[in-house]
Structure formats: structure tokens, C-alpha cells
Design an enzyme around this catalytic site. Structure first.
Site, PDB file in Angstrom:
ATOM      1  N   HIS A   1       1.565  48.099 132.097  1.00  0.00           N
ATOM      2  CA  HIS A   1       1.817  48.735 130.778  1.00  0.00           C
ATOM      3  C   HIS A   1       2.289  49.630 130.036  1.00  0.00           C
ATOM      4  CE1 HIS A   1      -0.116  44.542 129.957  1.00  0.00           C
ATOM      5  NE2 HIS A   1      -1.112  44.852 131.031  1.00  0.00           N
TER       6      HIS A   1
ATOM      7  N   ASP B   1       8.408  43.868 134.594  1.00  0.00           N
ATOM      8  CA  ASP B   1       8.202  45.336 132.883  1.00  0.00           C
ATOM      9  C   ASP B   1       7.769  46.090 133.709  1.00  0.00           C
ATOM     10  OD1 ASP B   1       8.694  45.027 130.472  1.00  0.00           O
ATOM     11  OD2 ASP B   1       6.482  45.144 130.049  1.00  0.00           O
TER      12      ASP B   1
ATOM     13  N   GLY C   1      11.734  47.209 127.468  1.00  0.00           N
ATOM     14  CA  GLY C   1      11.327  47.571 125.566  1.00  0.00           C
ATOM     15  C   GLY C   1      11.988  48.805 125.104  1.00  0.00           C
TER      16      GLY C   1
END
Length: 163
Positions: free
Chosen positions: A44, A75, A98
Site C-alpha cells: 500500500h 502494485d 497509481g
């Protein structure tokens, strides 16, 4: 969220079910045993635990644990096109990014996000040409500068070994 939640969600949802934030092979195996279709290896953005290993560091262990039985994605830490290619070489089937598009939106709205994605695309094209890969399917650990694939595997720290 607990494993009981995952089990319940799987019972309720019959579509594709993907968990994000899996960082240990044992958790990947457990997710598979509960019927999860895919995992996103992610810390994260290191916002929750800044001493956690990089998702790229644990990716080979995840691929080895469940990569032939479920979709392994990555990610976190993807800042340029080459980062995505390295993740694919190390076993990710999909790579998410992102922050670059977030920065693009901040700087220029939708056009800024489109520009960020265009930069990503160009970096991927250039990097693939430089390593001699004409297709994504050509990517693999053999294209990385390591003595062998064994050097890409997760090695427990002394602390993990002792616990």
C-alpha cells in the site's frame, strides 16, 4: 479484514475475487485455499508499515507459492515503465501504477493523466527494444542481471527464521 471475512465474501460473491495487500507466501496459499482468484502483492505504498519489504522483493516467493494456480499481480513502487517490466519479468501477470497518473491528474487533470500514461507506454517500448523483447510474453527472469533465478527468490531474514 480477517480470513473469516474473506471466506464470507467468497461465499457471497461468485464473480472474480482479488485480494490486495498480500505480502507473504503463506497468506497467498491461504487466499487460494479460500477460493480467491487473484492477489495483488502490495504494501500500500508503504503508508501502513514503512519497514515492510518491497512488494518486488517478495514477488518471486508469491509466484512460486501460487502463481500457477491464481493470478499474481503487483502494485506499489511502480514509478516508470521499466518498473512494470521488471515486475513482469519476476512473475507478475499484471502491474498497477497509481502515483504517476495521480501526479499527472494533479498537474493537468485528465490530460495530465493521459500524458503520464503516454510516458509510461513510451518507457515500456524503449526498454523492451533495449532488452530485445518484442512481446510481453518474451519477458522473464532470464532478462534480469542475476546469476540465476534462485537469486530472485525470497530469503527469510534472521528475525523471521528465529520466530
Amino acid at each position: 479484514m480477517t480470513w473469516k471475512h474473506v471466506e464470507r465474501y467468497r461465499q457471497l460473491w461468485k464473480g472474480y475475487f482479488v485480494l490486495k495487500g498480500i505480502m507473504h507466501p503463506d497468506d497467498a496459499i491461504r487466499a487460494h485455499s479460500l477460493g480467491v482468484d487473484g492477489i495483488i502483492v502490495s504494501n500500500h505504498g508503504a503508508r501502513q508499515l514503512d519497514r515492510a519489504p518491497s512488494p518486488l522483493e517478495v514477488l518471486p516467493a508469491m509466484r512460486d507459492a501460487v502463481g500457477d494456480r491464481m493470478t499474481v499481480m503487483l502494485d506499489s513502487g511502480v514509478r516508470r515503465g521499466l518498473d512494470a517490466l521488471v515486475a513482469i519479468c519476476m512473475g507478475a501477470r499484471f502491474v498497477f501504477q497509481g502515483r504517476p497518473t495521480l501526479y499527472g491528474v494533479t498537474a493537468g487533470g485528465v490530460a495530465g493523466a493521459a500524458k503520464a500514461l503516454a510516458i509510461f507506454h513510451r518507457e515500456i517500448d524503449i526498454s523492451m527494444a533495449q532488452i530485445g523483447a518484442s512481446r510481453i510474453a518474451d519477458l522473464g527472469p532470464h532478462l534480469l542481471m542475476w546469476k540465476g533465478e534462485e537469486h530472485l527468490r525470497y530469503k527469510p531474514t534472521l528475525r523471521e527464521t528465529l520466530s
